[in-house]
Design a protein around this motif. Structure first.
Motif, PDB file in Angstrom:
ATOM      1  N   ARG A 127       5.555  -9.205  27.332  1.00 17.37           N
ATOM      2  CA  ARG A 127       6.169  -8.134  26.542  1.00 17.37           C
ATOM      3  C   ARG A 127       5.840  -8.333  25.074  1.00 17.37           C
ATOM      4  O   ARG A 127       5.973  -9.464  24.581  1.00 17.37           O
ATOM      5  N   ALA A 142      -1.654  -2.905  34.010  1.00 20.56           N
ATOM      6  CA  ALA A 142      -1.205  -2.671  35.394  1.00 20.56           C
ATOM      7  C   ALA A 142      -0.982  -1.170  35.571  1.00 20.56           C
ATOM      8  O   ALA A 142      -0.020  -0.607  35.031  1.00 20.56           O
ATOM      9  N   PRO A 195       1.321 -12.193  34.410  1.00 26.38           N
ATOM     10  CA  PRO A 195       2.111 -10.982  34.156  1.00 26.38           C
ATOM     11  C   PRO A 195       3.409 -11.368  33.438  1.00 26.38           C
ATOM     12  O   PRO A 195       3.577 -12.523  33.049  1.00 26.38           O
ATOM     13  N   GLY A 196       4.304 -10.394  33.293  1.00 27.17           N
ATOM     14  CA  GLY A 196       5.583 -10.693  32.633  1.00 27.17           C
ATOM     15  C   GLY A 196       5.408 -10.864  31.139  1.00 27.17           C
ATOM     16  O   GLY A 196       6.046 -11.707  30.513  1.00 27.17           O
ATOM     17  N   THR A 239       6.723 -14.814  42.424  1.00 27.33           N
ATOM     18  CA  THR A 239       7.818 -15.080  41.473  1.00 27.33           C
ATOM     19  C   THR A 239       9.134 -14.474  41.952  1.00 27.33           C
ATOM     20  O   THR A 239      10.186 -14.758  41.386  1.00 27.33           O
ATOM     21  N   ASP A 277       0.472   0.952  37.481  1.00 26.77           N
ATOM     22  CA  ASP A 277       1.463   1.126  38.549  1.00 26.77           C
ATOM     23  C   ASP A 277       1.909   2.588  38.624  1.00 26.77           C
ATOM     24  O   ASP A 277       3.061   2.926  38.341  1.00 26.77           O
ATOM     25  N   VAL A 282      -1.447  -9.666  32.044  1.00 29.75           N
ATOM     26  CA  VAL A 282      -1.286  -8.360  32.686  1.00 29.75           C
ATOM     27  C   VAL A 282      -0.080  -7.688  32.049  1.00 29.75           C
ATOM     28  O   VAL A 282       1.002  -8.276  31.992  1.00 29.75           O
ATOM     29  N   VAL A 283      -0.282  -6.474  31.561  1.00 27.32           N
ATOM     30  CA  VAL A 283       0.804  -5.731  30.916  1.00 27.32           C
ATOM     31  C   VAL A 283       0.886  -4.342  31.538  1.00 27.32           C
ATOM     32  O   VAL A 283      -0.126  -3.636  31.596  1.00 27.32           O
ATOM     33  N   GLY A 284       2.051  -3.970  32.022  1.00 23.43           N
ATOM     34  CA  GLY A 284       2.222  -2.660  32.628  1.00 23.43           C
ATOM     35  C   GLY A 284       3.012  -1.717  31.746  1.00 23.43           C
ATOM     36  O   GLY A 284       2.474  -1.061  30.844  1.00 23.43           O
ATOM     37  N   ARG A 285       4.329  -1.670  31.999  1.00 20.24           N
ATOM     38  CA  ARG A 285       5.172  -0.657  31.364  1.00 20.24           C
ATOM     39  C   ARG A 285       5.128  -0.574  29.848  1.00 20.24           C
ATOM     40  O   ARG A 285       5.219   0.544  29.319  1.00 20.24           O
ATOM     41  N   PRO A 286       4.988  -1.696  29.108  1.00 19.67           N
ATOM     42  CA  PRO A 286       4.924  -1.529  27.641  1.00 19.67           C
ATOM     43  C   PRO A 286       3.765  -0.614  27.219  1.00 19.67           C
ATOM     44  O   PRO A 286       3.787  -0.055  26.126  1.00 19.67           O
ATOM     45  N   LYS A 298      -5.505  -3.049  36.425  1.00 17.70           N
ATOM     46  CA  LYS A 298      -5.084  -3.621  37.714  1.00 17.70           C
ATOM     47  C   LYS A 298      -4.585  -2.502  38.624  1.00 17.70           C
ATOM     48  O   LYS A 298      -3.757  -1.687  38.227  1.00 17.70           O
ATOM     49  N   VAL A 343      -2.729 -16.467  39.960  1.00 16.73           N
ATOM     50  CA  VAL A 343      -1.759 -15.623  39.253  1.00 16.73           C
ATOM     51  C   VAL A 343      -0.539 -16.505  39.067  1.00 16.73           C
ATOM     52  O   VAL A 343      -0.116 -17.166  40.013  1.00 16.73           O
ATOM     53  N   GLN A 390      11.790  -7.712  34.287  1.00 20.01           N
ATOM     54  CA  GLN A 390      11.175  -9.035  34.182  1.00 20.01           C
ATOM     55  C   GLN A 390      12.215 -10.004  33.612  1.00 20.01           C
ATOM     56  O   GLN A 390      12.908  -9.679  32.657  1.00 20.01           O
TER      57      GLN A 390
END
Ligand code: C5P
Length: 238
Positions: free
Chosen positions: A185, A8, A182-183, A123, A10, A212-216, A33, A160, A194
């Motif tokens: 970790r 992700a 998503p969500g 969610t 972002d 889907v993985v963003g911040r990690p 994404k 999703v 999350q």
């Protein structure tokens, strides 16, 4: 075939994305994404830049309008060469089917039509909010499964969803029906905002089709290493 976690992106500008991607070897082709925040700022050029570098793009714009408008919008998005995009299932079966038609019409000859998935209940929506705001008086999970079945009936490729919903959605549709979750970790990582998270290995075990993985990854001091570790866990190699 090796499965890639979807990153992700972002970030709020094209420059930040360039700085982030510069930390990956050029030959590592990613699946990323892009959400509405970035797309509305930077426009189609952000997608062109990513696809020109060989990356696959999931354009997360969550369209929801009358069927004719969504169909025409999707025709334009298909021309950008995205690999996956989405709509709100609440727009209805006719709208979802029109979206799929628009994607098919906009896809260049010889290219694959992008996968189209639906958002069921966000969610961020609680069961109480759904009862009150939408006047839907069934349990939240029944609404999620119902929307997933509508998406399947409309000819969509999946939804999703929360990793906790994957098994019931697959049971109501099919194992091939995409459950993109998503969500996620990695084991031992910070959860951030999350609330209900799973690690990549658990997501694989319960049958999630894409994670889907963003911040990690995006906030990691060593994004490429974090990505490789998550990819290993997702492929059951860690
Ligand atoms: O940083 P993190 O891994 O939490 O990012 C997850 C991404 O997936 C974000 O872009 C977030 O908006 C998105 N997402 C989510 N939960 C949903 C739907 C989308 O976290 N139910």
């Amino acid at each position: 075939m090796e499965k890639r976690p979807i990153i992700a992106l972002d970030f709020s500008s094209q420059e930040e994305i360039q700085t982030f991607l510069a930390q990956f070897p050029a030959e590592e082709k990613l699946f990323v994404k892009i959400g509405m925040e970035l797309f509305y700022q930077e426009g189609p050029s952000i997608v062109h830049e990513l696809t020109a570098a060989g990356h696959d793009v999931f354009l997360d714009l969550k369209l929801h309008d009358i069927p004719n408008t969504v169909k025409k919008a999707m025709k334009g998005l298909a021309k950008l060469g995205v690999r996956m995009t989405n709509v709100h299932a609440a727009g209805g079966i006719e709208m979802m089917a029109a979206a799929k038609e628009g994607l098919a019409e906009g896809t260049a000859a010889g290219k694959d039509v992008p996968d189209l998935i639906a958002v069921t209940q966000l969610t961020s929506t609680s069961e109480e909010q759904m009862h009150h705001d939408q006047l839907i008086q069934v349990p939240l999970k029944d609404s999620v499964v119902h929307y997933a079945k509508c998406a399947q009936e409309a000819g969509l490729d999946g939804v999703v969803c929360s990793a906790l919903e994957v098994e019931m959605i697959h049971a109501a549709t099919s194992d091939e029906f995409i459950c993109l979750t998503p969500g996620i970790r990695p084991k031992g990582a910070s959860v951030g905002d999350q609330k209900r998270v799973m690690d990549p290995q658990q997501a694989r075990e319960i049958g999630s089709n894409y994670i889907v993985v963003g911040r990690p990854i995006t906030q990691s001091e060593t994004p490429y290493e974090s990505y490789l570790q998550i990819k290993k866990e997702w492929n059951g190699e860690a």
